[in-house]
Design a protein around this motif. Structure first.
Motif, short mmCIF file in Angstrom:
data_model
loop_
_atom_site.label_atom_id
_atom_site.label_comp_id
_atom_site.label_asym_id
_atom_site.label_seq_id
_atom_site.Cartn_x
_atom_site.Cartn_y
_atom_site.Cartn_z
N ARG A 26 0.89 -1.19 -0.10
CA ARG A 26 -0.05 0.06 -0.03
C ARG A 26 0.83 1.21 -0.04
N ILE A 27 1.91 1.28 -0.59
CA ILE A 27 2.87 2.30 -0.95
C ILE A 27 2.50 3.02 -2.20
N ALA A 28 2.03 4.45 -1.93
CA ALA A 28 1.98 4.97 -3.27
C ALA A 28 2.69 6.05 -3.41
N ASN A 29 3.49 6.14 -2.40
CA ASN A 29 4.89 7.12 -2.56
C ASN A 29 5.72 6.69 -3.42
#
Lengths: 796, 129
Positions: free
Chosen positions: A398-401
């Motif tokens: 869940r890493i959208a960076n």
């Protein structure tokens, strides 16, 4: 129908409820269609795909003597087969049908009703122009035998192989490790039932080994795949095991081996010898020698301790180190699985630096009875019994960076993995403090929520709020710093052992396998299914199927389900014994052929040869059209995608106000599907573009582009699959080199180079498609706004 | 307090900061990364929740003035939200309405000699409209 017969076209414009009619004035589109040359019938209808409308079409074909049908509705990828079947019911050849995609390419991506209606009229005009030139073709049948290649010997590969072998098909199961079982063999117990992983897996593995219909190739990797369904030629490189089937698995060799190396099966937490097996129940049962680490180096050093110890004389150092096998198979199942996310990549929470920070997969080996501690729960730094144990969820997930390492998606399994492991700890250490730091608990599945409840009742603490960091203390314990977000308070908690709950990501080898098989992957790196809902185990290539975590992160149950589905899809093809192949082959007009041999040199499938004149091997031809676009004398015709048909679409698209329009050539597999994806995702883009579908960007004949500019098009954009992802292996590279040549030609013709573009868009990249189109349209608009500037550029 | 509706607050913050505040899924890593979180009346995570919930009283929070723009929160945010910019947007909302947080003339002479020049300028930039 004879080719000279005057075309009599029927046009049916679909409302699709309000999906189309809510934006496009379908009545006006039907009225405009009526005026087009060759159109006999033009109607609009609520649902073109309904049985009632299909019957109406059939009736019109018979009553009005229609010999071409155009339906303006959704994407041909959706309903082309439906209407083609209707044509056949009406006694018309199915290739006399054409679709205008006024939903995905129009009403779903444009809000301005007027512009959308104008575009729909153009799309229908293009479809009718093409339809007038359509011809009837007979489809060829290819034989499909009963041999299947399963790539990957984890639980998905095993399940698929067994189902197919039990049904009588011949299975080649290729596994790159010396033993099968994959990640499931590493697990202690499985959720939500807590049954022992090896206990349920070992019988399956043993069945694979003894099944008469399964040829198990371990230590083996696929290195080349050519051909197509019913006729795949596969090369496999197999490394030597140096232990023969005489091995009785008596274990006499292991104690005498002087080598000790980190055991990858135990995640490096223990050591193994150079002669070894992963598990006592490993399959194949024979030990394997890891020759890289074995001391026996010919002409250098001779260590034959295992050889001396082996009473059945099963060790053979004379085996050639590698051999290449050639297999012929009819279908392929990709079951290569997934890799657990490696937190050392992003240095998450000190993993790799602090000994007592481990992952959930490391932990499986620590509590498994076959692991390095024989199932005793000890922490790595001092082999002490941990009393305060923490799980951290969503590590690498869940890493959208884009600045951080990790994957944007949720793997969906890690919550249950942690809950299961927490319960296992509770069994072994009833007094331990167990805390799970989480953001959201995802417990969707049969028996999952019940297990989550059991964990809460067992006193496992769930703290909402992920730690920002982990600090190591002198005694090896770890301090977690975070915010308990339900209390709105900061915490600093000490734990003896920290377990990072990691997700799954696409295998490192995915890219290689993708290129070998020419199938697509989605942006997350996993293999792309043909349709996310309705064809979840098929790939876009007939005869190649997906099983297990190769397609997306999965637990054991889901992997099994999908493997069994893939096996049934493959069996369905093979049971028939033959398959009808679309009649999209190349045809050489021999009287024009000058036997220059260019077509032979560009064909990726070895399907065209010069023998007097060029001759096409129909069974091998995949219909990409690279040869037709390369032929200097225009002697090659692509069935159903002839030059005349494509030029007719170009001309129809530019019949009115060409200076406002851009032609976008798409390939069937990637960019056209990408445009459909933009449609289904309702991603608006500039309404000035008119798409023309080719099978491959390599089909792009320069004359299509030149004709568009001759007619005054504002611009031409060529789109195709990303490099390395071409459905026809290399067509997009042909498109690229043609693009570069054409750029020079257009420059010398005084056409600003901004008016001609090339972009790669995959089937999953709807957003990219809309961005690419908008950027191109902007570029054209700026050019129109500042024509002087453009001239200046050209002068310099 | 400024006369702002919930929607106006959200729009102004997104416009001034250029950040997608609604991408936040409340993991709390920002609060845990913040060296001053213990001094704040709202943790950085709560500031985002307040904005998403349209609570204009977030402007009364001392958090936005304590934030030192050290970017620790941004460095760890899994959703790529630059929370320092969100804090700055909230400060700007107040400062642009003419509400300075610092009166330079009221700083005692003795302190002025002590305060490093750079801190003085930084403080002026952050706290004066």
């Amino acid at each position: 129908m004879s080719e000279r017969e005057e075309p009599r076209v029927g046009v049916y414009v679909c409302h699709c409820g309000t999906n189309i009619a809510g934006v496009v004035d379908v009545e006006e589109v039907a009225k405009a269609a009526q005026a087009l040359p060759g159109v006999v019938v033009a109607k609009h209808t609520m649902y073109a795909c309904s049985e009632a409308t299909q019957r109406e079409i059939i009736n019109d074909v018979q009553q009005e003597k229609l010999n071409r049908v155009v339906v303006a509705a959704c994407s041909p990828k959706m309903h082309e087969p439906t209407f083609r079947a209707a044509l056949e019911r009406a006694g018309l050849n199915k290739y006399l049908f054409e679709m205008a995609n006024i939903r995905e390419q129009d009403s779903w991506v444009h809000k301005d009703g007027h512009k959308a209606t104008e575009k729909a009229k153009d799309l229908v005009r293009m479809a009718v122009a093409r339809a007038r030139l359509l011809r009837a073709y007979e489809e060829r049948e290819l034989p499909v035998g009963e041999r299947v290649l399963v790539v990957g010997g984890g639980i998905a590969g095993i399940q698929a192989a067994l189902d197919l072998a039990d049904s009588g098909y011949k299975v080649f199961l290729v596994e790159k490790e010396p033993f099968i079982g994959g990640h499931m063999a590493q697990l202690d117990k499985t959720f939500p039932t807590l049954d022992c992983s090896t206990c349920i897996l070992a019988p399956k593995m043993a069945e694979v080994a003894r099944h008469k219909n399964i040829t198990l190739l371990t230590n083996a990797e696929v290195t080349e795949v050519t051909g197509f369904v019913g006729n795949f030629k596969v090369k496999v490189r197999q490394k030597a095991r140096f232990v023969t089937s005489e091995c009785t698995a008596c274990n006499e060799c292991v104690p005498v081996c002087p080598v000790a190396v980190p055991d990858e099966f135990n995640m490096g937490l223990g050591l193994r010898k150079a002669i070894y097996k992963s598990l006592p129940q490993a399959v194949p049962a024979e030990y394997a020698i890891d020759i890289e680490n074995c001391l026996n180096k010919p002409n250098l050093l001779v260590c034959e301790k295992c050889l001396e110890a082996c009473s059945p004389k099963a060790i053979d150092f004379e085996q050639p180190r590698e051999k290449e096998l050639e297999l012929a198979v009819d279908t392929v199942i990709i079951a290569i699985g997934a890799d657990p996310y490696d937190p050392s990549k992003g240095q998450d929470y000190g993993y790799g630096k602090y000994e007592n920070v481990i992952t959930t997969i490391d932990f499986e080996r620590i509590i498994a009875p076959t692991g390095p501690t024989n199932g005793k729960l000890l922490r790595p730094s001092d082999l002490g019994k941990p009393q305060r144990i923490a799980f951290i969820q969503c590590v690498g997930s869940r890493i959208a960076n884009p600045e951080l390492v990790g994957n944007p998606y949720c793997s969906g399994i890690c919550c249950m993995v942690s809950i299961k492991q927490a319960l296992l700890i509770r069994e072994k250490l009833p007094e331990a403090e167990i805390t799970i730091y989480y953001i959201d608990i995802r417990a969707k599945g049969k028996g999952f929520e019940e297990m989550y409840r059991r964990a809460r009742l067992a006193g496992i603490r769930f703290i909402k709020g992920l730690p920002a960091e982990v600090l190591e203390n002198d005694d090896g314990s770890l301090t977690l710093v975070g915010e308990n977000i339900l209390l709105g308070e900061l915490y600093e908690h000490r734990h003896d052992l920290v377990i990072l709950s990691v997700g799954l990501e696409a295998r490192k080898e995915s890219e290689k396998v993708q290129k070998l098989l020419g199938v697509a992957r989605s942006s997350d790196g996993f293999f792309a299914e043909k349709h996310p809902k309705l064809e979840p185990v098929d790939t876009a290539t007939t005869g190649i199927f997906l099983a297990g975590a190769a397609e997306s992160p999965k637990d054991i149950r889901e992997s099994s389900t999908q493997a069994k589905a893939a096996a049934s899809r493959a069996a369905r093809l093979m049971k028939e014994g033959k398959i009808r192949i679309e009649a999209l082959t190349a045809e050489v007009r021999e009287e024009m052929c000058v036997a220059c041999g260019i077509c032979e040199s560009v064909c990726p499938f070895n399907a065209i040869h010069v023998d007097g004149t060029s001759k096409v091997t129909e069974a091998a031809c995949q219909g990409c059209g690279v040869c037709a676009a390369s032929c200097p004398v225009g002697a090659i015709t692509m069935h159903n995608f002839t030059d005349e048909q494509i030029l007719a679409q170009v001309e129809a698209a530019l019949a009115e106000r060409p200076e406002e329009k851009a032609i976008v050539f798409t390939c069937n597999w990637c960019s056209y599907a990408g445009a459909d994806m933009a449609g289904t995702s309702r991603l608006e883009y500039d309404p000035s573009v008119r798409l023309i579908r080719l099978m491959c960007s390599g089909r792009l004949n320069p004359k299509f582009v030149l004709r568009a500019f001759e007619l005054g098009a504002a611009g031409v954009l060529v789109t195709g699959c990303h490099p390395g992802e071409c459905h026809y292996q290399s067509g997009n590279y042909r498109a690229l080199s043609r693009f570069q040549l054409l750029q020079g030609l257009l420059r010398s013709l005084g056409i600003a180079e901004e008016r001609f573009g090339l972009e790669w868009v995959s089937a999953a990249e709807g957003e990219r498609f809309s961005q690419v189109v908008n950027a191109f349209a902007d570029r054209l608009r700026r050019l129109r706004a500042a024509p002087e500037e453009q001239e200046m550029v050209e002068v310099h | 307090m400024l006369e702002l509706s919930s929607k106006e607050l959200q729009r102004a913050v997104e416009e001034l900061s250029g950040q997608k505040v609604f991408a936040c899924y409340q993991c709390g890593k920002c609060s845990a990364s913040c060296p001053f979180a213990a001094e704040m009346d709202l943790t950085p995570r709560q500031v985002l929740e307040y904005i998403m919930d349209g609570r204009v009283e977030v402007l009364n929070s001392n958090t936005i003035w304590i934030c030192a723009s050290c970017f620790s929160c941004m460095a760890r945010c899994p959703n790529g939200i630059d929370i320092s910019k969100v804090m700055e947007a909230l400060r700007q909302l107040l400062l642009r309405s003419g509400r300075d947080q610092l009166d330079l003339l009221k700083i005692p002479e003795a302190d002025l000699k002590e305060i490093p020049q750079i801190a003085f300028i930084a403080g002026a930039r952050k706290l004066i409209g």
